[in-house]
Design an enzyme around this catalytic site. Structure first.
Site, PDB file in Angstrom:
ATOM      1  N   ASN A 216     -10.228  -2.580   2.876  1.00  0.00           N
ATOM      2  CA  ASN A 216     -10.045  -2.450   1.433  1.00  0.00           C
ATOM      3  C   ASN A 216     -11.369  -2.080   0.783  1.00  0.00           C
ATOM      4  O   ASN A 216     -12.394  -1.971   1.452  1.00  0.00           O
ATOM      5  CB  ASN A 216      -9.533  -3.768   0.829  1.00  0.00           C
ATOM      6  CG  ASN A 216      -8.088  -4.060   1.178  1.00  0.00           C
ATOM      7  OD1 ASN A 216      -7.244  -3.170   1.178  1.00  0.00           O
ATOM      8  ND2 ASN A 216      -7.788  -5.320   1.478  1.00  0.00           N
TER       9      ASN A 216
ATOM     10  N   HIS B  55       0.824  -1.216   0.000  1.00  0.00           N
ATOM     11  CA  HIS B  55       0.000   0.000   0.000  1.00  0.00           C
ATOM     12  C   HIS B  55       0.859   1.268   0.000  1.00  0.00           C
ATOM     13  O   HIS B  55       0.539   2.246   0.678  1.00  0.00           O
ATOM     14  CB  HIS B  55      -0.952   0.019   1.202  1.00  0.00           C
ATOM     15  CG  HIS B  55      -1.979  -1.070   1.194  1.00  0.00           C
ATOM     16  ND1 HIS B  55      -3.157  -1.002   0.486  1.00  0.00           N
ATOM     17  CD2 HIS B  55      -1.987  -2.285   1.805  1.00  0.00           C
ATOM     18  CE1 HIS B  55      -3.857  -2.109   0.666  1.00  0.00           C
ATOM     19  NE2 HIS B  55      -3.166  -2.910   1.454  1.00  0.00           N
TER      20      HIS B  55
END
Length: 499
Positions: free
Chosen positions: A127, A55
């Site tokens: 997510n 990420h």
């Protein structure tokens, strides 16, 4: 001429000349005593910190969580009581790409939220998908390695991705989502967010409930096709940052409807699926989503590095009334996220302003790298251990969770035995209309370019177990895109194995 601040060294001394280095003669070498130059170059050498291992590419904004529903019977968390308004920070991200990666890539989008509650920071690190690729954290590093660069070629490897996925049928649900329209959103204002994991609520009566969090976009869904995304990347690599920042600057504040699914504690033993399995969803017919509030993003950071790159989100940050669950992936993330921040940002990363709670903090941690709060956080220099007789901070028994019943023998259980990895992807596949299915097939075929045939055939076998139409559609798309046909490599390998 307006009054302007005086430029100084980091120690506060005024700088007489920021244009010319100190040299021995007009053409002479630079003197080592030019501390101003040395300081400037040294700081430049240290401007970059380690990027997130996962990420890394992200976009962030501040906002507010407003609770409009009433779930006080399920949780004592003050942040979730009717009428509560809580300041927050959101950070969205891609998973695989580095800091300089293009925004418009097919990838899962991270959906990390930090709520600055009156009882401490509550982080919900999820997510834009309700499930994930693996259910056992022992496989998480292996999965991430397949998404990163090949150690020899230093290129992303489609072979590694599909090899791992085809050997891990639990990934089918997430792979289907990733290769569908929702795997390539135009931006993050037009995506849903999910806590993904199963968490728990507990109330003043000591009753526990299992819970899943959902954040449904109120802007609608927008997605790129592969061809459209290629054109976007050709124009700009920062399409998501441009969209989010500009929208908020223009007063177009994105909102998400906040929902929860709630399961009575004892129901976990009755469901035909493991409710703590990160590759599974809870059917809405069994546990309907409950509207509880709205999340709005309404302020851009003033400095990306200090407020977004330095932001540290961890599932370990919870508040009274919210708890964990036996979800194996969640259990591992409770440790790994905070540990990653200590490596990336430093021992006392929670002292960085964007990570600081809004409530008072008292603990007995001391010393260490980046200690900027004077040694200890007890309020008394004589109270640097516990228990003590010098008015140091004490426990709060009311914050204790109710007991969790756990049983079973310690063992390494095979998580694929008795686990149905095909029914839920099948239900999702059956929801797609004909056009959505065709795009799914085409996206998979494009992503399989260059993958060895025996891996392709293994994956097609899984698709067939989901639905024969799934396998047939991908096989046709492979032939149309790459001329792929009955694979002799796969057949030869089967013969060799039999011999």
């Amino acid at each position: 001429m307006t009054d302007r601040p005086i430029m100084t060294t980091s120690a506060g001394a005024p700088i007489p000349d920021n244009q010319n280095s100190l040299t021995a003669g007009e053409r002479g070498p630079i003197l080592m005593q030019d501390y101003q130059l040395i300081e400037k170059l040294s700081h430049q050498n240290r401007e970059r910190i380690p990027e997130r291992a996962v990420h890394a590419k992200g976009w962030g904004a501040y906002g507010t969580l407003t609770i409009t529903g009433d779930i006080s019977r399920y949780t004592k968390a003050k942040v979730l009581q009717p009428g509560a308004q809580t300041p927050m920070l959101a950070r969205f991200s891609t998973v695989a790409g580095e800091l300089g990666a293009a925004d418009a890539e097919r990838d899962v989008r991270g959906f990390a939220l930090k709520f600055y509650t009156q009882e401490g920071n509550w982080d919900l690190v999820g997510n834009n998908t309700p499930v994930f690729f693996v259910r056992d954290p022992l496989k998480f590093p292996d999965f991430i390695h397949t998404q990163k660069r090949h150690p020899r070629t230093h290129l992303r490897s489609a072979t590694a991705m599909w090899d791992f996925w085809s050997l891990s049928p639990e990934s089918l649900h997430q792979v289907t989502i990733l290769m569908s329209d929702r795997g390539l959103p135009t931006d993050v204002r037009h995506i849903n967010g999910y806590g993904s994991h199963t968490y728990s609520f507990w109330n003043d009566a000591g009753e526990r409930y299992w819970v899943k969090f959902h954040f449904k976009t109120m802007q609608g869904h927008k997605h790129w096709t592969n061809a459209e995304a290629e054109q976007v990347i050709g124009r700009t690599r920062e399409s998501t940052q441009e969209d989010l920042f500009s929208a908020i600057e223009n007063g177009e504040f994105p909102k998400w409807k906040v929902q929860v699914q709630i399961m009575p504690e004892l129901d976990a033993d009755k469901t035909p699926y493991n409710p703590f399995d990160l590759t599974k969803v809870w059917p809405h017919a069994d546990y309907p989503p409950i509207d509880i509030g709205v999340m709005e993003l309404n302020r851009n950071p003033e400095n990306y590095f200090t407020e977004v790159e330095n932001a540290a989100f961890s599932p370990s940050n919870i508040v009274p009334g919210i708890g964990f669950s036996p979800d194996k992936m969640l259990q591992a993330r409770i440790f790994s996220y905070a540990d990653a921040h200590r490596h990336r940002l430093g021992t006392h990363y929670e002292s960085i302003p964007v990570n600081q709670p809004k409530c008072l903090v008292h603990h007995y941690h001391r010393d260490g790298q980046m200690n900027v709060y004077g040694g200890i956080k007890t309020g008394n220099p004589d109270a640097y251990y516990e228990p003590n007789s010098f008015n140091g901070p004490v426990e709060q028994p009311s914050a204790k969770e109710p007991p969790l019943c756990i049983s079973g023998n310690a063992d390494r259980y095979n998580h694929r035995i008795g686990n149905d990895d095909y029914s839920q992807p099948r239900a999702l596949f059956n929801l797609f209309d004909a056009a959505q299915k065709q795009r799914l097939f085409s996206n998979i075929a494009a992503a399989m370019k260059g993958v060895p045939g025996f891996i392709v055939e293994r994956q097609l076998g899984h698709f067939k177990l989901i639905h024969p139409e799934y396998e047939a559609g991908v096989r046709k798309a492979l032939k149309d895109a790459h001329g792929y046909d009955a694979n002799t490599i796969a057949l030869n390998e089967k013969i060799t194995a039999a011999e």
